[in-house]
Write a protein that holds these residues in place. Sequence first.
Motif, mmCIF file in Angstrom:
data_model
loop_
_atom_site.group_PDB
_atom_site.id
_atom_site.type_symbol
_atom_site.label_atom_id
_atom_site.label_comp_id
_atom_site.label_asym_id
_atom_site.label_seq_id
_atom_site.Cartn_x
_atom_site.Cartn_y
_atom_site.Cartn_z
ATOM 1 N N LEU A 1 -3.059 7.806 3.867
ATOM 2 C CA LEU A 1 -2.117 7.978 2.760
ATOM 3 C C LEU A 1 -0.690 8.130 3.278
ATOM 4 O O LEU A 1 0.260 7.602 2.671
ATOM 5 N N VAL A 2 -0.525 8.829 4.393
ATOM 6 C CA VAL A 2 0.804 8.981 4.980
ATOM 7 C C VAL A 2 1.377 7.624 5.348
ATOM 8 O O VAL A 2 2.558 7.334 5.081
ATOM 9 N N ASP A 3 0.563 6.769 5.961
ATOM 10 C CA ASP A 3 1.033 5.426 6.312
ATOM 11 C C ASP A 3 1.476 4.659 5.062
ATOM 12 O O ASP A 3 2.487 3.942 5.070
ATOM 13 N N VAL A 4 0.698 4.830 3.984
ATOM 14 C CA VAL A 4 1.041 4.153 2.731
ATOM 15 C C VAL A 4 2.380 4.687 2.197
ATOM 16 O O VAL A 4 3.260 3.912 1.779
ATOM 17 N N MET A 5 2.537 6.000 2.227
ATOM 18 C CA MET A 5 3.762 6.612 1.719
ATOM 19 C C MET A 5 4.983 6.159 2.525
ATOM 20 O O MET A 5 6.063 5.946 1.969
ATOM 21 N N LEU A 6 4.814 6.025 3.811
ATOM 22 C CA LEU A 6 5.923 5.592 4.657
ATOM 23 C C LEU A 6 6.343 4.157 4.342
ATOM 24 O O LEU A 6 7.492 3.771 4.606
ATOM 25 N N THR A 7 5.436 3.382 3.813
ATOM 26 C CA THR A 7 5.786 2.022 3.387
ATOM 27 C C THR A 7 6.427 2.026 2.004
ATOM 28 O O THR A 7 7.460 1.388 1.776
ATOM 29 N N LYS A 8 5.826 2.780 1.089
ATOM 30 C CA LYS A 8 6.309 2.781 -0.296
ATOM 31 C C LYS A 8 7.673 3.461 -0.448
ATOM 32 O O LYS A 8 8.410 3.175 -1.389
ATOM 33 N N VAL A 9 7.995 4.362 0.458
ATOM 34 C CA VAL A 9 9.244 5.103 0.341
ATOM 35 C C VAL A 9 10.437 4.291 0.825
ATOM 36 O O VAL A 9 11.592 4.652 0.579
ATOM 37 N N GLN A 10 10.188 3.183 1.496
ATOM 38 C CA GLN A 10 11.278 2.415 2.096
ATOM 39 C C GLN A 10 12.129 1.717 1.035
ATOM 40 O O GLN A 10 11.631 1.228 0.027
ATOM 41 N N TYR A 11 13.414 1.692 1.314
ATOM 42 C CA TYR A 11 14.343 0.954 0.460
ATOM 43 C C TYR A 11 14.135 -0.549 0.639
ATOM 44 O O TYR A 11 13.736 -1.003 1.720
ATOM 45 N N PRO A 12 14.407 -1.315 -0.402
ATOM 46 C CA PRO A 12 14.422 -2.776 -0.211
ATOM 47 C C PRO A 12 15.670 -3.178 0.562
ATOM 48 O O PRO A 12 16.501 -2.326 0.910
ATOM 49 N N SER A 13 15.817 -4.434 0.801
ATOM 50 C CA SER A 13 17.037 -4.905 1.460
ATOM 51 C C SER A 13 18.243 -4.572 0.592
ATOM 52 O O SER A 13 18.122 -4.416 -0.637
ATOM 53 N N GLU A 14 19.392 -4.461 1.211
ATOM 54 C CA GLU A 14 20.588 -4.069 0.461
ATOM 55 C C GLU A 14 20.922 -5.086 -0.622
ATOM 56 O O GLU A 14 21.337 -4.709 -1.726
ATOM 57 N N PHE B 1 -4.635 1.820 -5.211
ATOM 58 C CA PHE B 1 -3.618 1.782 -6.266
ATOM 59 C C PHE B 1 -2.290 2.337 -5.751
ATOM 60 O O PHE B 1 -1.214 1.843 -6.094
ATOM 61 N N THR B 2 -2.376 3.378 -4.932
ATOM 62 C CA THR B 2 -1.150 3.967 -4.366
ATOM 63 C C THR B 2 -0.441 2.962 -3.468
ATOM 64 O O THR B 2 0.793 2.966 -3.381
ATOM 65 N N ALA B 3 -1.220 2.116 -2.812
ATOM 66 C CA ALA B 3 -0.665 1.185 -1.811
ATOM 67 C C ALA B 3 -0.358 -0.192 -2.369
ATOM 68 O O ALA B 3 -0.190 -1.147 -1.600
ATOM 69 N N LEU B 4 -0.285 -0.315 -3.683
ATOM 70 C CA LEU B 4 0.015 -1.636 -4.264
ATOM 71 C C LEU B 4 1.283 -2.215 -3.633
ATOM 72 O O LEU B 4 2.276 -1.510 -3.454
ATOM 73 N N PRO B 5 1.279 -3.476 -3.293
ATOM 74 C CA PRO B 5 2.461 -4.068 -2.630
ATOM 75 C C PRO B 5 3.659 -4.139 -3.569
ATOM 76 O O PRO B 5 3.526 -4.169 -4.791
ATOM 77 N N GLY B 6 4.846 -4.151 -2.978
ATOM 78 C CA GLY B 6 6.072 -4.248 -3.751
ATOM 79 C C GLY B 6 6.782 -2.919 -3.874
ATOM 80 O O GLY B 6 6.287 -1.880 -3.437
ATOM 81 N N HIS B 7 7.948 -2.980 -4.472
ATOM 82 C CA HIS B 7 8.768 -1.776 -4.636
ATOM 83 C C HIS B 7 8.660 -1.248 -6.063
ATOM 84 O O HIS B 7 8.815 -2.018 -7.021
ATOM 85 N N TYR B 8 8.380 0.032 -6.158
ATOM 86 C CA TYR B 8 8.388 0.693 -7.461
ATOM 87 C C TYR B 8 9.846 0.965 -7.848
ATOM 88 O O TYR B 8 10.636 1.367 -7.000
ATOM 89 N N PRO B 9 10.268 0.765 -9.093
ATOM 90 C CA PRO B 9 9.507 0.331 -10.271
ATOM 91 C C PRO B 9 9.731 -1.131 -10.608
ATOM 92 O O PRO B 9 9.381 -1.570 -11.705
ATOM 93 N N VAL B 10 10.319 -1.898 -9.708
ATOM 94 C CA VAL B 10 10.682 -3.279 -10.022
ATOM 95 C C VAL B 10 9.487 -4.209 -9.887
ATOM 96 O O VAL B 10 9.180 -5.000 -10.793
#
Length: 636
Positions: A93-106, A43-52
């Motif tokens: 979990l760290v790997d997941v966080m490093l993905t989820k924390v990333q900004y989307p494209s500008e 659930f933590t690693a769900l694809p996409g950017h939160y909260p969009v």
Amino acid sequence: MDLVHGICRLTVAIGENHSKLILESQGDERQQCLDLTNLILGFTALPGHYPVDENISNMPFGFWYILQDEITGAETVKCQEYLMTFGPIYMHLVDVMLTKVQYPSEDEYNTWNTEEKEQFRCYRQDIGDTLMYCFTLLRQPLLNNLYGMLVRVQSQGGSWQQLEALLFAFRSIAEVGEYGDDECVDNLIRLLPQINMSNVTLATTALYMLEAYSEWLADMPDALDCVIPLVLSGLNNPDLSVPATMSLKEITRECALDMKPHADRILTSIQAALNSNLLKSRECVRLMASVGFVLSTLSVQEILHYLDVIVTPHLQHLEAASHEQPSGIKNHPSAASKGTILVKVNMLASLSATLDIRREDKENQGLGSAVTSSQDPQPVSFLLQRVFPILQKVLEVWVCDLGIVQSICEFLKRAITTLLDDVGPMVPGICELLVQIYTASPHVPILDLSQQMLMLFSLNEAYSANTQSLILQLTNKTLSLFQSGNIREHTEVIEAYMNMCTKILKTQPNILISNDMSPSAIFQCGLVSITLPEQPTVKATCNFFNIFIAQSNKVPMYAQTVTQQGQALLELLIKAISGAAPRSLVEPMSDVIFSYSKNCNSHFTTIMPEVIMSHTLELPRANKVQREQFAKSLMR
């Protein structure tokens, strides 16, 4: 998605409420618990950017904290056993966080609305906390893994989002004071100049990361050669000025002992940034703090040279703004002048607080002994002498403006704190200025500064006349507020005055006694203040009475005042605690009665029966017998 949301909520709730059971499970149950944990990880690693794209991945944050807390709180042997089982999950979990924390494209990020961007900012903060929990468990292997990933991403030309996520992770870990292996951090710091910082978001995170590592840099000063240029480069970019000034301030504070080799470069860059007029007021104030920290490493002659170069333009702007008359008209030129005055005075206050060649803490004692001696004058004394006449001109025009008065008082307060006894020659002028301001427009900051002056110089015979005049004029003006009939418009001033008198009574009670000033008048002020509706004012007045009554054992004039006016005080207090005052004030008022009975017992037992039976004391719910019983209980 609603179904997934419900399943996630249920799963996380089970995990949070049964975390200990998950850790202590054995055999087949252990595998089931691991499956549950991995499900939550999914659930933590769900694809996409939160909260969009999704709004579920934030739900498990509490579970990861609780499970980590249970592991670290276990006995050593069990803790190691739990780490063998759950350590790999947290590393994943760290790997997941490093993905989820990333900004989307500008381009995509610019399509988000303000609320979505704010939710994502908070989400990143939660990820930062989670990364810190992971470090609590995984320690050095996690740092090594993060550094290895950073090197790999950098060498392979990864996206700025990947680089920013890794720097964000290092920053999150360092913000709690955990730095790990020095070699790993040293390699990290030296890698930064090789990273392309053209992206503002990436550069911002890098600068905040350096701020978080400021304490580590104090122990590894060689790394400053890489850090200082990177931080100073941010001063030239308005988009990076906030993180750059914050980082520079913390680095110059923590690494003050090692600033001298970098002093000229830092001061020159700061001067250029201040002269560019691109910085906001808070950034200018922070830069002045850095100026003070850096200058404190130099000789007095060098300090005065840099002060002349850096500060003089701002003094000229301050003096020019002082001539503009205030106006209530919107967009009037005086509004800009007021803003200029506030910024310049706040900058000077920041400089005065940090420029100290005799700072007494251990690090700065070493700093001062290398280039100064006890005979060297404090540079702030020269600064104060230059600024003081300008401040007098400012107050001739702006004496009734609270914001400007407050900023000037703060500057003087910080300068005095730095100079201490060295401010002596300026004492008469400062006392006169305080009287001038307070007489024209009484405000709390004036009383706070006056208290500082009285504490420092009232016992010094060379300045006793000045301090006596100061307390007399302050008291006379305060008494006039009581006589004006609008005392409720000045309750904050009355509270500050009572606090000042309380401080004086504790340390130097004789200051309030002179031919021109009677403690009785101040006591009467207290009798009025204790009836005011503002609770902080009443509490401050109760503290005043506590100390005044306690000192009556040592000071005959105080004892005489208590004897003359104690009955009126007791009547007010008993009426208040019987129901006239809020419950939150009953305890401080009761403390005054206790202080009276303890320190003036003979007088207390004499007047209490008369007070309790007085017709002026209105206690409609208490009959004669109850009054007598209450009086006896107080006199025991």
